[in-house]
Design an enzyme around this catalytic site. Structure first.
Site, short mmCIF file in Angstrom:
data_model
loop_
_atom_site.label_atom_id
_atom_site.label_comp_id
_atom_site.label_asym_id
_atom_site.label_seq_id
_atom_site.Cartn_x
_atom_site.Cartn_y
_atom_site.Cartn_z
N ASN A 265 122.01 42.71 35.72
CA ASN A 265 120.77 41.92 35.76
C ASN A 265 120.55 41.29 37.13
OD1 ASN A 265 121.45 42.08 32.83
ND2 ASN A 265 119.62 40.81 32.65
N THR B 232 120.18 51.20 35.73
CA THR B 232 120.63 49.93 35.17
C THR B 232 121.93 50.09 34.39
OG1 THR B 232 120.06 48.34 33.42
CG2 THR B 232 119.03 50.48 33.25
N ASP B 233 122.66 48.99 34.28
CA ASP B 233 123.89 49.00 33.45
C ASP B 233 123.55 49.10 31.96
OD1 ASP B 233 122.85 46.45 33.08
OD2 ASP B 233 124.74 45.40 33.42
N GLU B 234 122.26 48.88 31.60
CA GLU B 234 121.90 48.87 30.17
C GLU B 234 122.06 50.24 29.53
OE1 GLU B 234 118.52 46.41 29.19
OE2 GLU B 234 118.78 45.25 31.02
N ILE C 35 103.26 57.80 39.46
CA ILE C 35 104.29 58.86 39.46
C ILE C 35 104.11 59.81 38.28
CG2 ILE C 35 106.01 57.56 40.79
CD1 ILE C 35 107.51 57.07 38.11
N LEU D 160 100.84 49.61 41.14
CA LEU D 160 100.40 48.22 40.99
C LEU D 160 100.03 47.94 39.53
CD1 LEU D 160 98.28 47.69 44.26
CD2 LEU D 160 100.70 47.24 43.87
N SER E 150 115.22 55.20 27.84
CA SER E 150 114.40 55.93 28.81
C SER E 150 115.10 55.99 30.17
CB SER E 150 113.00 55.30 28.93
OG SER E 150 113.07 54.02 29.51
N LYS E 151 115.78 54.92 30.55
CA LYS E 151 116.51 54.95 31.82
C LYS E 151 117.70 55.92 31.72
CE LYS E 151 115.95 52.86 35.12
NZ LYS E 151 115.09 53.06 36.33
N PRO F 240 115.25 42.35 18.52
CA PRO F 240 115.88 43.43 17.75
C PRO F 240 116.76 44.30 18.65
CG PRO F 240 113.45 43.55 17.63
CD PRO F 240 113.79 42.47 18.60
N GLY F 241 117.91 44.70 18.13
CA GLY F 241 118.82 45.57 18.91
C GLY F 241 119.40 44.88 20.13
N TYR G 203 113.85 50.83 26.35
CA TYR G 203 113.96 50.77 27.82
C TYR G 203 115.23 51.48 28.29
CZ TYR G 203 115.40 48.83 32.35
OH TYR G 203 115.87 48.70 33.64
N ASP H 12 103.25 52.90 44.79
CA ASP H 12 103.28 52.00 43.64
C ASP H 12 101.92 52.03 42.94
OD1 ASP H 12 105.26 49.24 43.01
OD2 ASP H 12 103.31 49.46 42.01
P1 NAD Z 1 109.48 45.69 38.23
O1 NAD Z 1 108.93 45.85 36.86
O2 NAD Z 1 109.45 44.35 38.89
O3 NAD Z 1 108.74 46.69 39.23
C1 NAD Z 1 108.42 48.01 38.87
C2 NAD Z 1 107.41 48.53 39.90
O4 NAD Z 1 107.10 49.89 39.53
C3 NAD Z 1 106.09 47.77 39.89
O5 NAD Z 1 105.71 47.48 41.23
C4 NAD Z 1 105.11 48.71 39.23
O6 NAD Z 1 103.77 48.57 39.70
C5 NAD Z 1 105.69 50.06 39.61
N1 NAD Z 1 105.31 51.12 38.67
C6 NAD Z 1 105.38 51.06 37.31
N2 NAD Z 1 104.90 52.20 36.78
C7 NAD Z 1 104.53 53.00 37.82
C8 NAD Z 1 103.97 54.30 37.91
N3 NAD Z 1 103.68 55.00 36.81
N4 NAD Z 1 103.75 54.81 39.13
C9 NAD Z 1 104.03 54.11 40.25
N5 NAD Z 1 104.54 52.86 40.23
C10 NAD Z 1 104.78 52.32 39.02
O7 NAD Z 1 110.95 46.25 38.14
P2 NAD Z 1 112.29 45.79 38.90
O8 NAD Z 1 112.93 44.72 38.12
O9 NAD Z 1 112.00 45.58 40.33
O10 NAD Z 1 113.17 47.11 38.71
C11 NAD Z 1 113.09 48.17 39.65
C12 NAD Z 1 114.05 49.28 39.23
O11 NAD Z 1 115.38 48.76 39.16
C13 NAD Z 1 113.73 49.86 37.85
O12 NAD Z 1 113.94 51.24 37.91
C14 NAD Z 1 114.73 49.18 36.93
O13 NAD Z 1 115.03 50.01 35.83
C15 NAD Z 1 115.91 49.00 37.86
N6 NAD Z 1 116.80 47.87 37.55
C16 NAD Z 1 116.30 46.62 37.35
C17 NAD Z 1 117.17 45.56 37.09
C18 NAD Z 1 116.66 44.15 36.89
O14 NAD Z 1 117.44 43.26 36.55
N7 NAD Z 1 115.39 43.86 37.13
C19 NAD Z 1 118.55 45.78 37.05
C20 NAD Z 1 119.03 47.08 37.27
C21 NAD Z 1 118.15 48.11 37.54
P1 TYD Z 2 116.02 39.69 30.31
O1 TYD Z 2 115.78 38.84 31.52
O2 TYD Z 2 114.85 40.17 29.53
O3 TYD Z 2 116.92 40.91 30.80
P2 TYD Z 2 117.69 42.05 29.89
O4 TYD Z 2 117.15 42.06 28.53
O5 TYD Z 2 117.32 43.28 30.65
O6 TYD Z 2 119.14 41.69 29.96
O7 TYD Z 2 116.95 38.90 29.29
C1 TYD Z 2 118.21 38.39 29.70
C2 TYD Z 2 118.84 37.76 28.48
O8 TYD Z 2 118.06 36.61 28.10
C3 TYD Z 2 118.87 38.66 27.27
O9 TYD Z 2 120.07 38.43 26.53
C4 TYD Z 2 117.68 38.21 26.45
C5 TYD Z 2 117.59 36.73 26.75
N1 TYD Z 2 116.22 36.16 26.72
C6 TYD Z 2 115.96 35.03 25.95
O10 TYD Z 2 116.86 34.47 25.29
N2 TYD Z 2 114.69 34.55 25.93
C7 TYD Z 2 113.68 35.12 26.63
O11 TYD Z 2 112.52 34.63 26.55
C8 TYD Z 2 113.96 36.27 27.43
C9 TYD Z 2 112.88 36.94 28.23
C10 TYD Z 2 115.25 36.75 27.45
#
Ligand code: NAD
Ligand code: TYD
Length: 347
Positions: free
Chosen positions: A184, A130-132, A60, A35, A158-159, A287-288, A155, A33
């Site tokens: 989510n 992600t489902d996004e 990475i 960090l 890129s995923k 946006p979007g 985002y 990581d």
């Molecule tokens: P997060 O942002 O909490 O954690 C990301 C981690 O990656 C951090 O510890 C960061 O330090 C590390 N990182 C970032 N850039 C890096 C680099 N260049 N090299 C090495 N480490 C690096 O993210 P998360 O919410 O825990 O998501 C983890 C994964 O799951 C992601 O791939 C995300 O797309 C996917 N995901 C997240 C959600 C969600 O709701 N959070 C849902 C579906 C999938």
């Molecule tokens: P988020 O937690 O950013 O996840 P994602 O965009 O990946 O779904 O947002 C969840 C939902 O909440 C999304 O519809 C955007 C909305 N949202 C707000 O209304 N206010 C906020 O401050 C944030 C961060 C998100």
């Protein structure tokens, strides 16, 4: 078996690392990581001295470093979570997302291709997505594994791209891969830029709750521990060259979720019912902004016998309890750079 988990100091990654380190003593778990602002070793304090666990700080995106690391440890398997993960930040700086999420993933794939010498069954590149990537749904329908990719944010674009590269490396170079696309997540240790922890933190501090647009956007929420369980199952029992959608059939309109959160917070903070709801403020839309995400999780339900262990009300209550009893963690991550981000995003 040497397993590399990337992004293990982040939100979901820390729960995956903990699960693997505690449950599979026979595996050597390497957590790589960088960090960034989202990575926090405090998330893993309880397991940092376990014998089968090592932390490696690194990027990475650094091709030479990644190559040297794979040369040294000859990882049998990779579980790849490291990413830039927040949609709003991707709108501010798309290129940072291309670098880490696309180039970073390709670096890992190249190093795995070059240095993985395990010729047996137990080698695998597991990409967490992600489902996004599927874009947005209208009022009806669900994302299945065969829904066409149609990402709408930098985002998710890129995923989506990283998913395509993983698949392409599987088809072109024979890398045994598996991909999962989850809805989510919420739960302990989530950085307070995402909806639920941001609003918990603001309620604690009596700050406005910035609901984007009219609040009628829908997300499908899953407790992070249940995602970690699904990752464990897919890692061990999923089919190579398959993708799995993960979700709890748990759709909430943002505004309804925020009202439930406010009610639970009032109760736990012993405030008058209705106090936190008064903080709700409708602000300029993202946006979007994708209208609705909803996962059809039948494949993982049936083929791997996975289902969520908690209801949303239970998971949310556990999550709030964690933030209330970890105020130092919350204060730590919301000082410094967080304040600048918050001002830029919400002022
Ligand atoms: P997060 O942002 O909490 O954690 C990301 C981690 O990656 C951090 O510890 C960061 O330090 C590390 N990182 C970032 N850039 C890096 C680099 N260049 N090299 C090495 N480490 C690096 O993210 P998360 O919410 O825990 O998501 C983890 C994964 O799951 C992601 O791939 C995300 O797309 C996917 N995901 C997240 C959600 C969600 O709701 N959070 C849902 C579906 C999938
Ligand atoms: P988020 O937690 O950013 O996840 P994602 O965009 O990946 O779904 O947002 C969840 C939902 O909440 C999304 O519809 C955007 C909305 N949202 C707000 O209304 N206010 C906020 O401050 C944030 C961060 C998100």
């Amino acid at each position: 078996m040497n397993i590399l988990i990337t992004g293990g100091a982040g939100f979901i990654g820390s729960h995956v690392v903990r699960r693997f380190v505690k449950k599979y003593k026979e595996y050597n778990i390497y957590n790589l990581d960088l960090l960034t602002y989202a990575g926090n070793l405090e998330n893993l304090k309880d397991i940092e001295n376990e014998e089968n666990y090592s932390f490696i700080k690194g990027d990475i995106n650094d091709e030479n470093f990644i190559n040297a690391l794979f040369f040294k440890y000859k990882f049998d398997c990779v579980i790849h979570l490291a990413a830039e993960s927040h949609v709003d930040r991707s709108i501010i700086d798309p290129l940072a997302f291309v670098k880490t999420n696309v180039f970073g993933t390709i670096n890992l794939l190249n190093a795995f291709k070059k240095h993985n010498q395990n010729k047996g069954q137990n080698r695998r590149f597991y990409h967490i997505s992600t489902d996004e990537v599927y874009g947005t749904l209208g009022q009806t329908g669900l994302f299945t594994e065969s829904t066409a990719y149609s990402p709408n944010s930098p985002y998710s674009a890129s995923k989506a791209s990283s998913d395509h590269f993983v698949r392409a490396y599987g088809e072109t170079y024979g890398i045994p891969y598996v991909i999962s696309n989850c809805s989510n997540n919420y739960g302990p240790n989530q950085f307070p830029e995402k909806l639920i922890p941001l609003f918990i933190n603001n309620i604690i501090n009596n700050k406005p709750l910035p609901v984007y647009g009219d609040g009628n956007y829908t997300r499908d929420w899953l407790y992070v521990i249940d995602h970690a369980l699904a990752i464990d199952l897919i890692f061990h029992k999923g089919e190579n060259h398959e993708t799995y959608n993960i979700g709890g059939f748990n759709e909430w309109k943002n505004i309804d979720l925020v009202k439930l959160l406010c009610a639970q917070m009032d109760d736990k903070l012993e405030r008058e019912p209705g106090t936190s709801e008064k903080l709700i403020t409708f602000v300029k839309d993202r946006p979007g902004h994708d209208l609705r995400y909803a996962i059809d999780a039948s494949k993982i339900n049936k083929s791997l016998d996975w289902k969520p262990s908690v209801t949303f009300e239970q998971g949310l209550s556990k999550t709030i309890d964690w933030y209330l009893s970890n105020k130092l963690w919350l204060e730590g991550v919301t000082s410094g750079a967080y304040k600048n981000y918050y001002l830029k995003q919400y002022s």
